[in-house]
Write an enzyme that holds these catalytic residues in place. Structure first.
Site, PDB file in Angstrom:
ATOM      1  N   LYS A 194     -10.075  -3.861  21.414  1.00 53.33           N
ATOM      2  CA  LYS A 194      -9.901  -5.069  20.611  1.00 53.33           C
ATOM      3  C   LYS A 194     -10.178  -6.365  21.383  1.00 53.33           C
ATOM      4  CE  LYS A 194      -7.643  -2.711  16.918  1.00 53.33           C
ATOM      5  NZ  LYS A 194      -6.667  -1.669  16.816  1.00 53.33           N
ATOM      6  N   TYR A 223      -0.387   4.513  15.820  1.00 48.18           N
ATOM      7  CA  TYR A 223      -1.788   4.899  15.642  1.00 48.18           C
ATOM      8  C   TYR A 223      -2.501   4.685  16.969  1.00 48.18           C
ATOM      9  CZ  TYR A 223      -6.617   4.853  13.911  1.00 48.18           C
ATOM     10  OH  TYR A 223      -7.960   5.102  13.696  1.00 48.18           O
ATOM     11  N   ASP A 272      -0.403   2.407  25.151  1.00 45.59           N
ATOM     12  CA  ASP A 272      -1.596   2.056  24.381  1.00 45.59           C
ATOM     13  C   ASP A 272      -1.549   0.563  24.060  1.00 45.59           C
ATOM     14  OD1 ASP A 272      -3.722   1.733  22.707  1.00 45.59           O
ATOM     15  OD2 ASP A 272      -3.152   3.302  21.282  1.00 45.59           O
TER      16      ASP A 272
HETATM   17  C1  LIG Z   1      -7.052  -0.159  16.874  1.00 45.05           C
HETATM   18  C2  LIG Z   1      -6.238   0.739  17.715  1.00 45.05           C
HETATM   19  C3  LIG Z   1      -6.776   1.915  18.282  1.00 45.05           C
HETATM   20  C4  LIG Z   1      -8.155   2.408  17.950  1.00 45.05           C
HETATM   21  O1  LIG Z   1      -9.148   1.562  18.378  1.00 45.05           O
HETATM   22  P1  LIG Z   1     -10.625   1.683  17.704  1.00 45.05           P
HETATM   23  O2  LIG Z   1     -11.433   0.719  18.476  1.00 45.05           O
HETATM   24  O3  LIG Z   1     -10.437   1.343  16.260  1.00 45.05           O
HETATM   25  O4  LIG Z   1     -11.055   3.089  17.888  1.00 45.05           O
HETATM   26  C5  LIG Z   1      -5.994   2.628  19.154  1.00 45.05           C
HETATM   27  N1  LIG Z   1      -4.740   2.248  19.443  1.00 45.05           N
HETATM   28  C6  LIG Z   1      -4.185   1.148  18.912  1.00 45.05           C
HETATM   29  C7  LIG Z   1      -2.813   0.754  19.297  1.00 45.05           C
HETATM   30  C8  LIG Z   1      -4.913   0.359  18.022  1.00 45.05           C
HETATM   31  O5  LIG Z   1      -4.335  -0.708  17.469  1.00 45.05           O
END
Ligand SMILES: *Cc1c(COP(=O)(O)O)cnc(C)c1O
Length: 453
Positions: free
Chosen positions: A263, A140, A235
């Site tokens: 995060k 994701y 990511d």
């Molecule tokens: C949480 C997450 C996202 C999205 O971040 P948001 O701040 O919720 O838009 C993208 N990539 C990874 C790996 C994530 O865990």
């Protein structure tokens, strides 16, 4: 009570929640409304206390309401909440990120992980002049159109293959291959030679439940993408400052071309960032032609929470309130041992999380419940399955009803887990051995009840 709150919320908020997995659909029942948090605990609207392993879905590696973060935010607030012009603290946080991540020469701050990955994709396509992107099934990367194809997290929880509203023509540019399958990537590189702009992945998957990288997989992705002129986007929105201070890239020893973050970087405030090789980043406006902007990007409150969080990670002691002013983290280039104080934080997280893993495994064994636990540092998932979970298909084969029953049982005993089989739980520096013991005790009771019913 909660039911009334949820009813009221549903009247004005679509689905009653501002992010789908919060609705508890996958585990039954209705969402818990949270009033406040402190350290490892949260309290709901009826005053019930929980040991919290959601950690706001990852950001709260120091737990809730760390006194130094709150004090820093109060101080920042008094000078103003937003200016829309550069502030010194943006540079300060950027410097710290660049020192932590070898891959990051320059970066841009945005307001969420979604914005970070969306912008990184645009940049990769512009830089390479190619349109195809490759992602791993079950990973994701936020909810940008191009990335909502076989995505994890809520998309997995609700069994959505793609999303209506994503134009087919756009989805067709996203190629999906299995996680941990270097051969599949090699094949697609050959078949689409000269057409792939970038490959994006979570080096440790967290959004189909935790899945560690198979030996050699990341090295193969790095090698093949270099050979084919494909940009490697790591990511690190979840893994950055989580699986090591320098993220999955530090832990596994590889360097991506572009990195996305969020995060923990925002310390509980809305922040994302993307950065990497400066020859790529220089393509961004105003230096280059690729457009990306943000009214609140680099927001002072968010920057300050990020700085304090990184600072505290670099100076963890068992009594954070009593710690002296923290020295800045040494840069990776500095004399070894690099960042001795950041190492203390990650050693502590490892000790707590491995204790939890062992305790849960013992409780499951005692109850005769077949489970698998995947854990990397302080992120882990307890899967209800007999088989190793190594990719999206093996994650989807888990017994989600069993997970739901376990989740509800744990919640009723005051342990707040992520409300889906396809999410990671997070241990924070605010957790204690006592929290871990109480959690394992609750799990032992619940798994025993599951067996007896
Ligand atoms: C949480 C997450 C996202 C999205 O971040 P948001 O701040 O919720 O838009 C993208 N990539 C990874 C790996 C994530 O865990």
């Amino acid at each position: 009570m909660t039911s009334r709150l949820f009813q009221q919320a549903r009247r004005y908020i679509a689905g009653g929640v501002n992010s789908p997995v919060r609705a508890f659909r996958a585990v039954g029942g209705e969402p818990v409304f949270i009033r406040r948090g402190a350290g490892s605990r949260v309290w709901d609207s009826e005053g019930r206390e929980y040991i919290d392993y959601l950690g706001s879905w990852g950001p709260l590696i120091l737990g809730h309401c760390h006194p130094r973060i709150i004090a820093a935010l109060e101080e920042t607030c008094e000078a103003g909440t937003s200016f829309g012009m550069p502030t010194e603290i943006e540079t300060e946080l950027a410097r710290r990120v660049a020192e932590a991540f070898r891959a990051v020469e320059t970066l841009r701050f945005v307001n969420s992980g979604t914005e970070a990955t969306m912008s990184a994709l645009r940049l990769a396509r512009a830089f390479t002049g190619r349109e195809l992107i490759v992602k791993m099934a079950g990973c994701y990367h936020g909810h940008a159109d191009s990335l909502l194809v076989k995505a994890g997290s809520g998309v997995a929880t609700f069994g959505i293959a793609g999303s209506p509203g994503v134009p087919e023509a756009l989805a067709a540019l996203t190629l999906t291959i299995p996680f941990n399958d270097a051969g599949a990537f090699e094949k697609i590189c050959e078949n689409k030679r000269g057409e792939i702009a970038c490959v994006i992945l979570e080096a440790v998957a967290g959004n189909m439940g935790v899945i560690p990288p198979a030996r050699g997989w990341l090295e193969a992705i790095r090698e093949l993408s270099t050979r084919h002129g494909i940009l490697f986007i790591c990511d690190e929105v979840m893994t950055g400052f989580r699986v090591a201070f320098g993220g999955a890239q530090e832990r596994y020893g590889f360097t991506a071309d572009l990195v996305t973050m969020g995060k923990i970087l925002g310390g509980g405030l809305p922040v994302g960032a993307y950065g990497g090789r400066s020859d790529i980043m220089d393509q961004l406006a105003p230096d280059g032609p690729v457009y990306q902007a943000g009214t609140l990007s680099g927001n002072p409150l968010a920057m300050r929470a990020g700085i304090e969080t990184l600072e505290l990670l670099c100076s963890w002691t068992s009594s954070p309130t009593a710690s002296p002013a923290a020295p800045p983290c040494a840069s990776p280039a500095a004399a070894s041992p690099a960042r001795p104080s950041a190492a203390a934080s990650y050693d502590r997280l490892e000790a707590l999380a491995s204790g939890l893993e062992e305790g849960l495994l013992a409780a499951a064994a005692e109850a005769g419940e077949p489970v698998k636990i995947n854990r990397v540092g302080s992120m882990m998932t307890l899967f209800f399955t007999r088989h190793p979970v190594t990719d999206y298909d093996s994650a989807l084969a888990c017994d989600t009803d069993r997970f739901a029953a376990f989740f509800r049982g744990m919640l009723s005993r005051g342990v707040f887990l992520p409300p889906s089989q396809f999410e990671a739980l997070f241990v924070s520096l605010a957790h204690t051995e006592e929290d871990i013991d109480r959690t394992v005790e609750a799990a032992r009771a619940i798994l025993g009840e599951l067996r007896d019913h």
